[in-house]
Design an enzyme around this catalytic site. Structure first.
Site, PDB file in Angstrom:
ATOM      1  N   GLY A  12       0.693  -1.066  -0.162  1.00  0.00           N
ATOM      2  CA  GLY A  12      -0.049  -0.039   0.059  1.00  0.00           C
ATOM      3  C   GLY A  12       0.912   1.301  -0.152  1.00  0.00           C
ATOM      4  NE  ARG A  85      -2.179 -14.742  -4.316  1.00  0.00           N
ATOM      5  CZ  ARG A  85      -1.095 -15.123  -5.108  1.00  0.00           C
ATOM      6  NH1 ARG A  85      -1.221 -16.569  -5.283  1.00  0.00           N
ATOM      7  NH2 ARG A  85      -0.376 -14.454  -5.591  1.00  0.00           N
ATOM      8  CG  ASN A  92      -7.524 -10.876   4.480  1.00  0.00           C
ATOM      9  OD1 ASN A  92      -7.326 -10.280   5.472  1.00  0.00           O
ATOM     10  ND2 ASN A  92      -6.721 -11.212   3.848  1.00  0.00           N
ATOM     11  N   PRO A 118      -6.909 -13.219  -1.099  1.00  0.00           N
ATOM     12  CG  PRO A 118      -8.839 -15.163  -0.752  1.00  0.00           C
ATOM     13  CD  PRO A 118      -7.827 -14.083   0.183  1.00  0.00           C
ATOM     14  CG  ASP A 145      -0.194 -13.587 -11.489  1.00  0.00           C
ATOM     15  OD1 ASP A 145       0.697 -14.021 -10.523  1.00  0.00           O
ATOM     16  OD2 ASP A 145      -1.116 -13.196 -11.131  1.00  0.00           O
ATOM     17  CB  THR A 146       0.462 -10.161 -16.966  1.00  0.00           C
ATOM     18  OG1 THR A 146      -0.633 -11.085 -16.890  1.00  0.00           O
ATOM     19  CG2 THR A 146       0.606  -9.743 -18.565  1.00  0.00           C
ATOM     20  CB  ALA A 147       4.191  -7.398 -14.373  1.00  0.00           C
ATOM     21  CG  HIS A 172      -3.579 -12.764  -8.321  1.00  0.00           C
ATOM     22  ND1 HIS A 172      -2.107 -12.683  -8.661  1.00  0.00           N
ATOM     23  CD2 HIS A 172      -3.220 -12.288  -7.130  1.00  0.00           C
ATOM     24  CE1 HIS A 172      -1.209 -12.209  -7.907  1.00  0.00           C
ATOM     25  NE2 HIS A 172      -1.800 -11.898  -6.898  1.00  0.00           N
TER      26      HIS A 172
END
Lengths: 304, 304, 304, 304
Positions: A12, A85, A92, A118, A145-147, A172
């Protein structure tokens, strides 16, 4: 533009820092259950402005977030090394539901940008609790994940990672789907690159799936790549860039939240695209969606 | 440009990250005594390149730093809350001397940029060990304290912090000298601002001196403002910007390393300027220099 | 980095201006046969530096260009409305040969970046006169036509033009080949876009071919798009970006200078890629190459 | 942000181009009495977006400007070499009054940014015709002359022009007042620079006054420095930067429109500052104001 960041952990805070460097907002409000933490980050970032763009930072309460254009939710306990996750879910869900209610109360027109894991179920949760249209509840999803996929391809094939059209889609999480067929690099097929071999591509895909755990093991958490992945989505919103990014949204067609290439602009998520997949990839995506749906069911049990 | 970062703690890693965002270098090598840490940071930062500039990151050894244009040394144990910077001295002196020897061996033409505390003596140490001219041994010095001073002034007077010509000079430590006389905001005297009062200025100065400890207490360390302060110096070098920044260099006139407004460009430090000071400020600066000299003597004892 | 710009017409001057805004070089030398023009542009651009990056501008002679890393050649009489680019040939061949000789004499290690039309033959000419490897003689080629193609597609399909993998290849001139098959937008097939129709694509292609003349008719010349197209190539060189751009290079496989997707980095042009073409597109490309070869023959006659 | 640019001559078009490069606005509307010109510039700039930020450009009518946040007025016949700016008055007054009426009709909440010469009277005219508060009628004023002053100082003293606090104030025209006393370079007195001499400063001031005519003589007009000077003001508005810039506003204290250091942010002009002047400088400023008042009287006669 006014941003609020809920949750001032490393990710953050680094999102807020990077957004300041990129001059995305006139004003950024930092909120954390630990108000000292929010205040500490506020000072550390606002003390940059002698050499960087001017962004008015506040550490504050939900009341201070009123009228935000984008609210970035990173709160929640981060995933531990090797932890699935989904175990994060119960911890959460209640927390995030509360946060979303507060945020929406003060910023009924905002775009909600979810970073908490998650991820997919948190997007579902925020969608349900907020009552917002799906276009305004966006999760970072497999943008991260794409990065990683593109970065590894870039390194191996010595080509600009920004030019690479390769995606991780689906969850994800453990069942993410790195799409191996049809990878283009600025329109050129990956197979045309001298360095190409099936083995190299397979190794890269294995690395993409493993690297989150790897980085957590090596340095204790993932920070910079998540922050930059969040910021590329924020940039598309701020500059109305109509960029295609694999964010997570609640998808009617699939009946679940999942990450697919999506046009992002000032109004949030637009058209969502399917990729041309091989049969095996299609099956992996189906399995990933099924997995997400199981988690969504668990979510519904957990917050009932 | 090739950079190397020695020491991949939070500040070192965030400098590398910010330098990547700003596209300062073609190549950045990360070195840490904990090679896992360096590797973790390398992955976390290189995974950003799908959405950011292309910088080739390595985690490596001193050998990999060969031919660096700038070497940024952040290694060393960070200052604890309320700990006098000087207690760091013995712990860090031998470590830094070793590092400087290694770095200089592989990059004899580099600019050494020191971030490790206690800053001023570390600059003296690096100067002596490297055998470099003073122009190529630059410490972050009060660039950070100055950032804080300007940020607080900016907030109070609602003016762009980049336009503020206010300095902290002298030691980067307890005896730092925030200069209160002659503050200009883009050429306008601070006293001309409607919000001005002596009390406000005094409060700001107190805050500048206290804020390092304050941020450490609130969030456990200072990260973003130090990283950005390092990067403004790196920017002046990379872009040959002839910017005036209060870096620390070994100063013949004063017979000690201290921070004063200094022109920075591609060759490192150029002309060093004195500020017009009041009698009281002059006395504080003399005391600050005397304090640094005591530390330098202790350094010489410690590394004899 | 040191740049030199030979030819300070509107395009040359706007390249220098844009390169300054983007902080590409420490030093830029402007040379024009009309030294007043070069001096005027130098003043107009250097007077920006109070609000922009610091670049040292000179208006000078070839001697002043010594040691340039990149030399941008825009000199030559610009194409008139509806005039075939080839008519420019005789006028410009002798001029450019002289310029290249001078430039190479003072900067034997530079990258030559050709902007003068007719572009393809000028690349051939510069290649022959300079004796440089083909990797260091780069023409703007269809980087400009490709920019237009992507911009029109972007407008019609409401998607980020930077995400569009569509190319114009072949000659930078009448026989340019806008490739219609296999267009991807960040990996998504153009046909998947709701707005897609064959008719829209055909209209866009017609517009791409016509727009150079159109803009010349409307405003008297093309300036900004050419300057930005030049700067994206310069950026790839300066930042070693390994970007894929359809620059023009002398191509052994085709036996002619032509534009194809090419990796660009600090050493100039790298791997050149063929696109997957339809039979019709392949025929158009063959015709375009044949056309370039005719011009190259005319060039050889003209400068014999 | 939505911008409109009224008047697509070289300066207006280059402002639009630079604003696009800097990603200031989601949408920019170009209006020109010659609609072909506006259309030509629109195409030339929008064709950049394959390599630059995405800004939606339109060439249109006043109706298309509806809801603009900032309207930049550059229309009018440009000053000829050696022509006193005041001769432009009659030609431009009626034209600008019409434009302002149209603009204000469609964008009653916009900031009016005046670039047309003679600048000061045009600001007065726009202020009167619009009925806007003075804070929302801003003229480029001596932001341009100040840029030149700082650029020349930067060159002579080898220091970053952005660090220089030197101003030209008063009229944007023959009676401009380059303030020579109290020049600071990031807080350092100019006299402290080794290169300083009275002669050098006097020569620079002469050059500042002469350079507009000089550049017009050399290249036929001034384009880049005016465009960048406009954009630094636009940047302060767009990013709410609270930057201090010598814009022209209608000043109650002086009873005239004139340029003085002024805080600029998202709401337009804020606090206006007086500089500490020598007696001679004060007299020159009084004369400059008197001169502006004469022109304002002529304006009132002309548009009665």
């Amino acid at each position: 533009m006014k941003f609020s960041v809920i949750g001032c952990g490393k990710v953050g805070a680094t999102i807020a820092f990077t957004a300041m460097l990129k001059n995305f907002a006139h004003e950024i409000v930092l909120v954390d259950v630990n108000s000292d933490k929010a205040r500490g980050e506020m000072f550390d970032i606002m003390q940059c402005e002698a050499y960087e763009p001017q962004t008015l930072f506040h550490a504050g309460s939900y009341e201070d977030t009123a009228g935000s254009d984008v609210v970035i939710i990173t709160a929640g306990i981060p995933r531990r090394h090797d932890e699935p996750r989904v175990l994060l879910l119960e911890r959460n869900a209640r927390l995030i539901a509360d946060i979303v209610r507060q945020v929406v109360n003060y910023s009924p027109e905002c775009i909600l940008f979810m970073v908490t894991n998650p991820l997919d179920v948190m997007v579902q949760l925020a969608y349900e609790v907020s009552g917002f249209p799906a276009s305004r509840v966006i999760g970072m999803g497999t943008v991260l994940d794409t990065a990683r996929y593109r970065a590894f391809l870039s390194r191996e094939f010595t080509v600009n990672a920004r030019d690479i059209d390769a995606y991780v889609i689906g969850e994800h999480g453990e069942t993410m789907v790195p799409v191996a067929s049809n990878i283009k690099i600025k329109g050129i097929s990956l197979e045309q690159f001298p360095a190409y071999s099936d083995k190299i591509l397979t190794d890269i895909i294995d690395h993409v799936i493993a690297t989150s755990g790897e980085v957590i093991a090596l340095k204790g958490g993932t920070v910079f790549a998540p922050a930059v992945s969040a910021c590329i989505v924020l940039e598309a919103i701020v500059h109305n860039a109509s960029a295609i990014l694999p964010v997570c949204t609640v998808n009617e067609r699939y009946g679940a939240p999942l990450s697919l290439p999506t046009v992002i602009g000032k109004n949030g998520a637009g058209t969502v695209f399917d990729l041309a997949l091989t049969k095996a990839e299609k099956e992996r995506l189906d399995a990933s969606v099924a997995n997400i749906k199981t988690y969504v069911d668990e979510l519904h049990s957990a917050i009932k």
